[in-house]
Design an enzyme around this catalytic site. Structure first.
Site, short mmCIF file in Angstrom:
data_model
loop_
_atom_site.label_atom_id
_atom_site.label_comp_id
_atom_site.label_asym_id
_atom_site.label_seq_id
_atom_site.Cartn_x
_atom_site.Cartn_y
_atom_site.Cartn_z
NE ARG A 26 25.56 -19.86 12.70
CZ ARG A 26 25.32 -19.15 11.58
NH1 ARG A 26 26.27 -18.92 10.71
NH2 ARG A 26 24.12 -18.66 11.35
N GLY A 72 27.17 -9.94 5.49
CA GLY A 72 25.96 -9.73 6.29
C GLY A 72 25.99 -10.58 7.55
CG ASP A 101 23.06 -18.78 1.06
OD1 ASP A 101 22.43 -17.72 0.92
OD2 ASP A 101 23.72 -19.06 2.07
NE ARG A 107 22.97 -13.73 -3.87
CZ ARG A 107 23.48 -14.31 -2.80
NH1 ARG A 107 22.73 -15.13 -2.08
NH2 ARG A 107 24.72 -14.09 -2.43
C1 S3P Z 1 23.60 -17.32 6.79
C2 S3P Z 1 22.24 -17.23 6.71
C3 S3P Z 1 21.51 -16.88 5.48
C4 S3P Z 1 22.39 -17.02 4.25
C5 S3P Z 1 23.76 -16.45 4.44
C6 S3P Z 1 24.47 -17.12 5.62
C7 S3P Z 1 24.21 -17.65 8.08
O1 S3P Z 1 21.08 -15.52 5.57
O2 S3P Z 1 21.79 -16.44 3.12
O3 S3P Z 1 24.54 -16.65 3.28
O4 S3P Z 1 25.39 -18.05 8.13
O5 S3P Z 1 23.50 -17.52 9.10
P1 S3P Z 1 19.70 -15.14 6.31
O6 S3P Z 1 19.79 -15.59 7.70
O7 S3P Z 1 19.60 -13.65 6.22
O8 S3P Z 1 18.63 -15.83 5.51
#
Ligand code: S3P
Length: 434
Positions: free
Chosen positions: A30, A100, A322, A352
């Site tokens: 971020r 992701g 997580d 998972r």
């Molecule tokens: C994250 C949000 C989570 C988490 C990922 C990091 C983030 O995912 O599992 O490791 O930094 O916003 P989701 O928003 O898909 O739940």
């Protein structure tokens, strides 16, 4: 089984020591993304050297953002020069690697830009769902297409955006952040109505960059279009509580253990893990020592206690998502854990639920798989075995921690994926052996 270099993890008697954990992954992403929008340069001290956060920097560079990395004794400092007037059209696909968070947040960043972007990822990321960000960003005015089932590659053609009110289909900080990032460059107000609270680093980080973020008691989070992000900030990233989880489980599980960790992020949306560890019988204390640009930071001590039975309720899952693989590993040391309402685990870096159950079972654990969770009973000691991390950093580290309590060594294939969030994890773990 994937054919790759295997890492051997031997049983341990106990873990003891004092250390710092790697910088927080969510906050690192971020700060870099917000810095790219800021009026002037931003310095980020202790930026994550994990592969995921490096993917975010690479994508920003491909969008014409100047990024300078400086190696330090403990990691990396980064200087990002913002392009508030807009990014450069990328010469090729934007490679998000295994991340992701990078793909989903960057989709929100480029949705307002007057060019097309193609976001790609590795085999694991290419299997993950993107409709959850495509739907709201399209409703704001951008054009998005993806492969079968809404999976990457994700094509985003930017357009002038307008604000919307969006309720994510699942509680997700990534969806929330993608929509709010797009909202910063949309006309009018953009509101995300959270179905359940998720990590709030976007809200805190944007506030640190001078953006007015409105939050209501019933979970509405809003930003106004055209917001300016302040340049010239110098930010430091706290230690990652999700990385702490693996070491905490080792300390909680192996009798006679104690570890002390300094400068860990203690944001209330990230500390549910410590409550569950206490319920599982561990001796956990946390002390706040500071506030770093709106992020609470402190020290954590984890020591072994009794091994108790724990039930994780569905309502707890969004703020523990997580940490669930690490908590599954904890139950292999004794006591038990039952997790339900966690079907979201099936669309993480791996499925998972099935991967965790398969791996722990191969190590001799007493495990059940549910459509939306799992149960692990620590009624018998693990034997150790051969497991596959399946391109998933949190699985590699969970298996490694469970392996410490086994009677024989465990061979983890693909364990190098731990470097996605915790470079040097296996050396750190070895350094804690008592
Ligand atoms: C994250 C949000 C989570 C988490 C990922 C990091 C983030 O995912 O599992 O490791 O930094 O916003 P989701 O928003 O898909 O739940």
């Amino acid at each position: 089984m994937t054919v790759s270099r295997a890492t051997l993890v031997r049983p341990a008697r106990a873990v003891r020591g004092a250390l710092r954990v790697p910088p927080d992954k969510s906050i690192s992403h971020r700060y870099a993304l917000f810095a790219a929008l800021a009026d002037g340069p931003t310095t980020i001290t202790a930026y994550s050297t994990g592969a995921d956060c490096q993917s975010t920097l690479g994508v920003l560079e491909a969008l014409g953002v100047s990024v300078t990395r400086t190696a330090t004794a403990t990691g990396q400092d980064v200087r990002v020069v913002g392009r508030p007037a807009g990014f450069a059209p990328p010469a090729g696909p934007l490679d998000c690697g295994n991340s992701g968070t990078t793909m989903r947040l960057v989709s929100g960043l480029v949705a307002s830009q007057p060019f097309s972007s193609v976001l790609i990822g590795d085999a694991s990321l290419s299997a993950r769902p993107m409709r959850r960000v495509m739907t709201p960003l399209a409703a704001m005015g951008a054009q998005l297409t993806a492969g079968d089932g809404g999976r990457p590659p994700l094509h985003v053609t930017g357009a002038p955006l307008h604000g919307i009110t969006h309720t994510p289909e699942v509680p997700s900080a990534q969806i929330k952040s993608a929509v709010l990032l797009a909202g910063l460059r949309a006309s009018g107000t953009t509101t995300v109505r959270e179905p359940a609270p998720t990590r709030d680093h976007t809200e805190r980080g944007l506030t640190a960059f001078g953006v007015a973020v409105t939050r209501t008691a019933d979970g509405d989070i809003s930003v106004e279009g055209g917001a300016r992000l302040t340049g010239g900030l110098s930010l430091a990233v706290p230690g990652d509580p999700s990385a702490t989880a693996f070491l905490a489980v080792a300390a909680a599980g192996l009798p006679g253990s104690q570890i002390d960790i300094e400068d860990v992020g203690l944001n209330p949306t990230r500390v549910a893990l410590f409550d569950v560890l206490r319920r599982a019988g561990a001796d956990v204390s946390t002390d706040l020592t500071g506030d770093w640009h709106g992020e609470p930071v402190g020290r954590v001590r984890i020591a072994t206690g009794e091994r108790l039975d724990v039930v994780v309720a569905p309502a707890e899952v969004p703020l523990l998502i997580d940490e669930l693989p690490a908590l599954a590993a904890l139950a292999t040391f004794g006591g038990s854990i039952v997790v339900t309402g966690a079907a979201e685990l099936r669309v993480k870096e791996s499925d998972r639920i099935s991967a965790l159950v398969a791996g722990l079972r191969a190590m001799g654990a007493d495990v059940d798989e549910f459509p939306d969770g799992f149960a692990v009973r620590g009624s018998r000691r693990l034997t150790g075995g051969v497991v596959d991390a399946r391109h998933d950093h949190r699985l590699a580290m969970s298996f490694a921690v469970a392996a410490l309590g086994a009677t024989h060594p465990t061979e983890i294939h693909g364990a190098e994926v731990a470097a996605v969030s915790f470079p040097g994890f296996f050396a750190v773990l070895d350094g804690l052996r008592a």
